[in-house]
Design a protein around this motif. Structure first.
Motif, PDB file in Angstrom:
ATOM      1  N   MET A   1     -12.648  83.648  -4.974  1.00  0.00           N
ATOM      2  CA  MET A   1     -13.485  84.808  -4.691  1.00  0.00           C
ATOM      3  C   MET A   1     -13.859  85.522  -5.977  1.00  0.00           C
ATOM      4  O   MET A   1     -13.062  85.622  -6.908  1.00  0.00           O
ATOM      5  N   LYS A   2     -15.087  86.043  -6.052  1.00  0.00           N
ATOM      6  CA  LYS A   2     -15.524  86.819  -7.195  1.00  0.00           C
ATOM      7  C   LYS A   2     -14.884  88.202  -7.147  1.00  0.00           C
ATOM      8  O   LYS A   2     -14.537  88.722  -6.081  1.00  0.00           O
ATOM      9  N   ASN A   3     -14.746  88.809  -8.315  1.00  0.00           N
ATOM     10  CA  ASN A   3     -14.208  90.163  -8.383  1.00  0.00           C
ATOM     11  C   ASN A   3     -15.276  91.173  -8.000  1.00  0.00           C
ATOM     12  O   ASN A   3     -16.466  90.991  -8.300  1.00  0.00           O
ATOM     13  N   THR A   4     -14.865  92.255  -7.345  1.00  0.00           N
ATOM     14  CA  THR A   4     -15.830  93.246  -6.869  1.00  0.00           C
ATOM     15  C   THR A   4     -16.261  94.207  -7.966  1.00  0.00           C
ATOM     16  O   THR A   4     -17.342  94.795  -7.889  1.00  0.00           O
ATOM     17  N   ILE A   5     -15.419  94.376  -8.986  1.00  0.00           N
ATOM     18  CA  ILE A   5     -15.748  95.304 -10.068  1.00  0.00           C
ATOM     19  C   ILE A   5     -14.993  94.881 -11.321  1.00  0.00           C
ATOM     20  O   ILE A   5     -13.904  94.297 -11.244  1.00  0.00           O
ATOM     21  N   GLY A   6     -15.597  95.146 -12.475  1.00  0.00           N
ATOM     22  CA  GLY A   6     -14.932  94.890 -13.746  1.00  0.00           C
ATOM     23  C   GLY A   6     -14.634  96.200 -14.441  1.00  0.00           C
ATOM     24  O   GLY A   6     -15.473  97.115 -14.439  1.00  0.00           O
ATOM     25  N   LEU A   7     -13.441  96.303 -15.030  1.00  0.00           N
ATOM     26  CA  LEU A   7     -13.094  97.511 -15.776  1.00  0.00           C
ATOM     27  C   LEU A   7     -12.858  97.122 -17.233  1.00  0.00           C
ATOM     28  O   LEU A   7     -11.987  96.319 -17.545  1.00  0.00           O
ATOM     29  N   TYR A   8     -13.672  97.697 -18.114  1.00  0.00           N
ATOM     30  CA  TYR A   8     -13.604  97.424 -19.551  1.00  0.00           C
ATOM     31  C   TYR A   8     -12.969  98.644 -20.215  1.00  0.00           C
ATOM     32  O   TYR A   8     -13.526  99.719 -20.207  1.00  0.00           O
ATOM     33  N   GLY A   9     -11.779  98.449 -20.808  1.00  0.00           N
ATOM     34  CA  GLY A   9     -11.080  99.544 -21.489  1.00  0.00           C
ATOM     35  C   GLY A   9      -9.813  99.909 -20.755  1.00  0.00           C
ATOM     36  O   GLY A   9      -9.863 100.537 -19.698  1.00  0.00           O
ATOM     37  N   LEU A  10      -8.661  99.504 -21.309  1.00  0.00           N
ATOM     38  CA  LEU A  10      -7.386  99.703 -20.609  1.00  0.00           C
ATOM     39  C   LEU A  10      -6.460 100.660 -21.345  1.00  0.00           C
ATOM     40  O   LEU A  10      -5.252 100.458 -21.401  1.00  0.00           O
ATOM     41  N   GLY A  11      -7.061 101.702 -21.906  1.00  0.00           N
ATOM     42  CA  GLY A  11      -6.251 102.791 -22.435  1.00  0.00           C
ATOM     43  C   GLY A  11      -5.622 103.553 -21.287  1.00  0.00           C
ATOM     44  O   GLY A  11      -5.606 103.090 -20.137  1.00  0.00           O
ATOM     45  N   VAL A  12      -5.117 104.745 -21.551  1.00  0.00           N
ATOM     46  CA  VAL A  12      -4.405 105.516 -20.529  1.00  0.00           C
ATOM     47  C   VAL A  12      -5.280 105.752 -19.300  1.00  0.00           C
ATOM     48  O   VAL A  12      -4.885 105.465 -18.164  1.00  0.00           O
ATOM     49  N   MET A  13      -6.486 106.264 -19.503  1.00  0.00           N
ATOM     50  CA  MET A  13      -7.363 106.563 -18.369  1.00  0.00           C
ATOM     51  C   MET A  13      -7.874 105.287 -17.699  1.00  0.00           C
ATOM     52  O   MET A  13      -7.916 105.191 -16.467  1.00  0.00           O
ATOM     53  N   GLY A  14      -8.259 104.299 -18.505  1.00  0.00           N
ATOM     54  CA  GLY A  14      -8.763 103.054 -17.937  1.00  0.00           C
ATOM     55  C   GLY A  14      -7.724 102.331 -17.114  1.00  0.00           C
ATOM     56  O   GLY A  14      -8.004 101.831 -16.017  1.00  0.00           O
ATOM     57  N   ALA A  15      -6.488 102.275 -17.627  1.00  0.00           N
ATOM     58  CA  ALA A  15      -5.413 101.612 -16.889  1.00  0.00           C
ATOM     59  C   ALA A  15      -5.129 102.326 -15.576  1.00  0.00           C
ATOM     60  O   ALA A  15      -4.907 101.685 -14.532  1.00  0.00           O
ATOM     61  N   SER A  16      -5.157 103.647 -15.599  1.00  0.00           N
ATOM     62  CA  SER A  16      -4.902 104.410 -14.372  1.00  0.00           C
ATOM     63  C   SER A  16      -6.005 104.176 -13.341  1.00  0.00           C
ATOM     64  O   SER A  16      -5.734 104.015 -12.148  1.00  0.00           O
ATOM     65  N   LEU A  17      -7.258 104.149 -13.797  1.00  0.00           N
ATOM     66  CA  LEU A  17      -8.365 103.886 -12.875  1.00  0.00           C
ATOM     67  C   LEU A  17      -8.286 102.468 -12.297  1.00  0.00           C
ATOM     68  O   LEU A  17      -8.566 102.254 -11.115  1.00  0.00           O
ATOM     69  N   ALA A  18      -7.882 101.513 -13.142  1.00  0.00           N
ATOM     70  CA  ALA A  18      -7.737 100.137 -12.666  1.00  0.00           C
ATOM     71  C   ALA A  18      -6.685 100.049 -11.567  1.00  0.00           C
ATOM     72  O   ALA A  18      -6.884  99.389 -10.530  1.00  0.00           O
ATOM     73  N   VAL A  60     -17.409  88.771 -17.473  1.00  0.00           N
ATOM     74  CA  VAL A  60     -18.677  89.102 -16.808  1.00  0.00           C
ATOM     75  C   VAL A  60     -18.983  88.096 -15.700  1.00  0.00           C
ATOM     76  O   VAL A  60     -19.384  88.472 -14.585  1.00  0.00           O
ATOM     77  N   GLN A  61     -18.782  86.825 -15.973  1.00  0.00           N
ATOM     78  CA  GLN A  61     -19.116  85.792 -15.002  1.00  0.00           C
ATOM     79  C   GLN A  61     -18.211  85.822 -13.764  1.00  0.00           C
ATOM     80  O   GLN A  61     -18.556  85.270 -12.716  1.00  0.00           O
ATOM     81  N   SER A  62     -17.070  86.483 -13.873  1.00  0.00           N
ATOM     82  CA  SER A  62     -16.144  86.543 -12.731  1.00  0.00           C
ATOM     83  C   SER A  62     -16.572  87.539 -11.665  1.00  0.00           C
ATOM     84  O   SER A  62     -15.971  87.608 -10.588  1.00  0.00           O
ATOM     85  N   LEU A  63     -17.625  88.316 -11.947  1.00  0.00           N
ATOM     86  CA  LEU A  63     -18.015  89.413 -11.051  1.00  0.00           C
ATOM     87  C   LEU A  63     -19.084  88.990 -10.060  1.00  0.00           C
ATOM     88  O   LEU A  63     -20.012  88.242 -10.403  1.00  0.00           O
TER      89      LEU A  63
END
Length: 465
Positions: A1-18, A60-63
């Motif tokens: 299955m393809k991913n529904t969303i991609g999150l770029y940036g896994l700092g404190v805020m990015g990791a929490s949103l992920a 990108v292609q996984s989305l």
């Protein structure tokens, strides 16, 4: 299955949103410019729907299409660089969402540039800090409304929820979402400063300890003053330094930092001709706090008043409470004035009741006052000023006397109350039949022949002084 969303940036805020997205059932592709944060995330949060990548093209292609990519990277040049690296990998109709603290002017430009190539750009103001990002932030998205419709099921799902409503709504065109977040931060600056000045008054005029002030703030937070900032201030005042056992507020250097959004708000208010005086004063106070060495010299050479003991402490505390409510009303009034004029100036059609709704949960300035603010703009979308709404008019009239008493006691004791003073001056200036500007116009006409209008007939006039 393809991913529904991609999150770029896994700092404190990015990791929490992920984590928030994963917990809400999304399949999330993860990417960070450096692989270490991606590895760290998967070690700490191994989720079956988390799909990590070290190669941008594979990410990108996984989305699934249209691709939805949420950026949580440093604002400015870094964001520009990331978008430039993504652009060749995207197809027409794909969507980039920028959740950083971007300047709305940059977001306007990115929106227009990507639009020319068929890529949708959505600027998403995000408020709530690490905890908000994890459990439900306040989200302020803007851009193409049709593109927002494709990402809204995800954004509204991960946002904070109040009374069954998400603290997320379509804000408007271009960079309107980042603009709303910017002014949110300006309001945040002013509210933080009001609470700080209240603390200064209670500590150095009424002579209460941090624990006693915490008890007062906790009680106030059960009233119409309820807010996230007052709540965390209570916790701060009770916290003791582990090494010395002293209140942590006595150990922290009194020099406040800033990241620029308050300054941006003040600069924009000047551009639009909006008297956002409380926000600007809160910014200036941070500048003044940075002059620590000078202040240490000045305290020994500049005289203050002879301090007298407050005789009626309970009365002074009550005045402080009502002053805080009055001051907060003025701060919100000025912030929403700025929203209204910006909407008209930039052609954004901002719905002020929607903005108040979004702020009710998840964000830093969430407070009980936002409910009547939303109601005021729902009742009258053309409302020019919150002080003219029946609820806020009565509140201001009822508490203005306490505000004056609070200011007089504080100033007489030599405690600096700049944001409160600005709030009181705005209120009195706004209700003044004669503002004094007639003298300024006369002065301008005297030295520069700038002319003036008359109160008794139409036209433009000049006096031969």
């Amino acid at each position: 299955m393809k991913n529904t969303i991609g999150l770029y940036g896994l700092g404190v805020m990015g990791a929490s949103l992920a984590k928030n997205m994963l917990n809400k059932g999304e399949r999330v592709a993860l990417y960070n410019y450096t692989d270490d944060l991606t590895t760290q995330f998967m070690e700490q949060f191994p989720h079956e729907h988390a799909d990590p990548y070290t190669d941008l093209s594979s990410f990108v292609q996984s989305l699934e299409k249209p691709r939805k990519i949420f950026l949580m990277v440093t604002a400015g040049d870094v964001t520009t660089s990331v978008i430039d690296s993504l652009f060749p990998l995207l197809d027409e109709g794909d969507i980039i969402m920028d959740g950083g603290n971007a300047n709305f002017i940059d977001s306007n430009e990115r929106y227009q540039t990507l639009r020319e190539h068929g890529i949708h750009f959505i600027g998403v103001g995000v408020s709530g800090g690490e905890e908000g990002a994890l459990h439900g932030p306040s989200l302020m998205p803007s851009g193409d409304k049709a593109a927002y419709a494709k990402v809204s099921p995800i954004l509204e799902k991960i946002a904070a929820q109040v009374n069954g409503e998400p603290c997320c709504t379509y804000i408007g065109k271009e960079g309107a979402g980042h603009y709303v977040k910017m002014v949110h931060n300006g309001i945040e600056y002013a509210d933080m400063q009001l609470i700080t000045e209240t603390y200064q008054f209670l500590r150095y005029v009424v002579h209460l300890s941090p624990d006693e002030i915490a008890n007062i703030f906790e009680a106030w937070n059960e009233t119409e003053l309820n807010s996230y900032l007052l709540k965390i201030t209570t916790h701060i005042l009770r916290h003791k330094d582990e090494e010395t056992g002293k209140p942590i507020v006595d150990i922290i250097m009194d020099r406040a930092g800033q990241k620029g959004t308050g300054k941006w708000t003040s600069m924009n208010a000047l551009d639009l001709g909006i008297p956002s005086t409380t926000i600007s004063e809160a910014v200036f106070v941070r500048f003044l706090s940075a002059l620590k060495k000078e202040r240490m010299i000045a305290k020994d050479v500049l005289q203050g008043p002879i301090k007298e003991e407050i005789q009626q402490k309970e009365t002074a505390i009550q005045h402080a409470k009502e002053a805080l409510l009055f001051g907060r009303v003025i701060v919100y009034t000025q912030g929403f004035m700025q929203y209204k004029v910006a909407s008209e100036t930039y052609g954004w059609d901002l719905q002020l009741d929607h903005i108040a709704k979004v702020f009710r949960g998840g964000c830093i300035i969430q407070s009980d006052l936002l409910h009547p603010i939303r109601d005021a703009y729902r009742k009258n979308p053309a409302l020019t000023n919150l002080l003219l709404d029946d609820y806020f008019k009565c509140l201001a009239n009822d508490h203005q006397a306490s505000m004056r008493a609070f200011l007089m006691d504080g100033i007489a004791s030599g405690v600096s109350l700049p944001t409160y003073s600005a709030a009181m001056a705005f209120y009195d200036g706004y209700r003044a039949e004669r503002s004094g500007a007639e003298l300024i116009q006369a002065q301008r006409d005297y030295f520069g022949a700038h002319t003036y209008e008359r109160v008794d007939r139409e036209g433009v006039f000049h006096t031969k002084w």
